[in-house]
Scaffold this motif. Structure first.
Motif: not given
Length: 269
Positions: A187-191, A202-206, A165-170
């Motif tokens: 990715i909780q911010g903008r990609a 895989g799974t990518l949350f934008l 898991v990779i989690s990026i708050a910005g």
């Protein structure tokens, strides 16, 4: 016994290779032996004693009091124990990490968590390019574990990610999740750029939206709210912590069909 502490005397004049300063390699060494370890990357022959004041006697917990963008390869291939960095870290933080925990109060350079297999890397600030990604010529990036960034990440975070898991708050730089093989990238911010390019699985949350989405991703309609809620509760109870998609309607896209991929991207409705 007290944790082994490395207190920075002054900013180094060259990049340092701190990969020898992990619990397994420091166990059983005297203070003089540790001070004599070579960590320089030039012909000057810089040693630990030139850069740090060393105290403590328990290598299972290592502290760097005073960080630097020139402190490269902290925690490389560590199998157990804890490393705490007060300040910034350089390149390849936690590369090939197998177990244990690395916590950085500042930011980290490129290739943080590269090819890590287990354990936890937590970066309070920003991360450089290819977070969790492979070095040139390698076929896989992150292979397990949890990688958490409190700020923004550079280009191609999660490149060739295989597991974990990779989690990026910005925000994330261009092409996050490129060539993903498996795993979860949040990715909780903008990609920026075109995330998920050539991903196979895989799974990518934008969660904060996206600059572009490749036309080779297929719109699968609104996501199942129940599944997203269960996933968000699981993350909230673990290392990642709270994520926004448990209470945020999302739309699912499948792909990348350019490589007959079975991956998925979730975007806010």
């Amino acid at each position: 016994m007290t944790g082994l502490t490395f207190r920075k005397k002054a900013e180094p004049e060259e990049r340092l290779d701190l990969s020898p300063l992990v619990p397994a390699q420091l166990a059983g060494l005297s203070a003089a032996d540790i001070a004599g370890l070579k960590v320089g990357t030039s012909r000057l022959g810089v040693t630990v004693g030139d850069i740090f004041e060393v105290s403590g006697d328990d290598p299972a917990t290592i502290r760097f009091e005073g960080g630097s963008p020139r402190f490269d390869r902290i925690g490389e291939a560590m199998e157990a124990g804890e490393i705490f960095v007060q300040g910034d870290a350089g390149m390849r933080l936690g590369r090939m990490l197998k177990g244990g925990r690395i916590v950085v109060s500042g930011s980290a350079g490129d290739h943080a968590g590269s090819a890590m297999e287990g354990g936890v890397v937590r970066i309070a600030g920003n991360a450089g390019d290819r977070l969790g990604g492979p070095l040139a010529g390698e076929m896989m990036g992150q292979k397990g574990g949890t990688l958490i960034v409190g700020g923004n990440a550079g280009a191609r975070a999660g490149d060739r990610m295989r597991r974990g898991v990779i989690s990026i708050a910005g925000d994330a730089g261009p092409d996050a999740g490129s060539r993903m093989i498996a795993g979860t990238l949040i990715i909780q911010g903008r990609a920026a750029g075109t995330p998920g390019r050539l991903m196979k699985r895989g799974t990518l949350f934008l969660c904060g939206g996206v600059e572009h989405l490749a036309p080779t991703f297929l719109d699968n309609g609104p996501a199942d709210i129940l599944i997203l809620s269960v996933m968000s509760r699981t993350f909230a109870a673990g290392e990642v912590g709270s994520v926004p998609f448990g209470r945020q309607p999302m739309r699912r896209y499948g792909g990348d069909t350019a490589v007959l991929g079975l991956g998925e991207i979730f975007l806010p409705l």
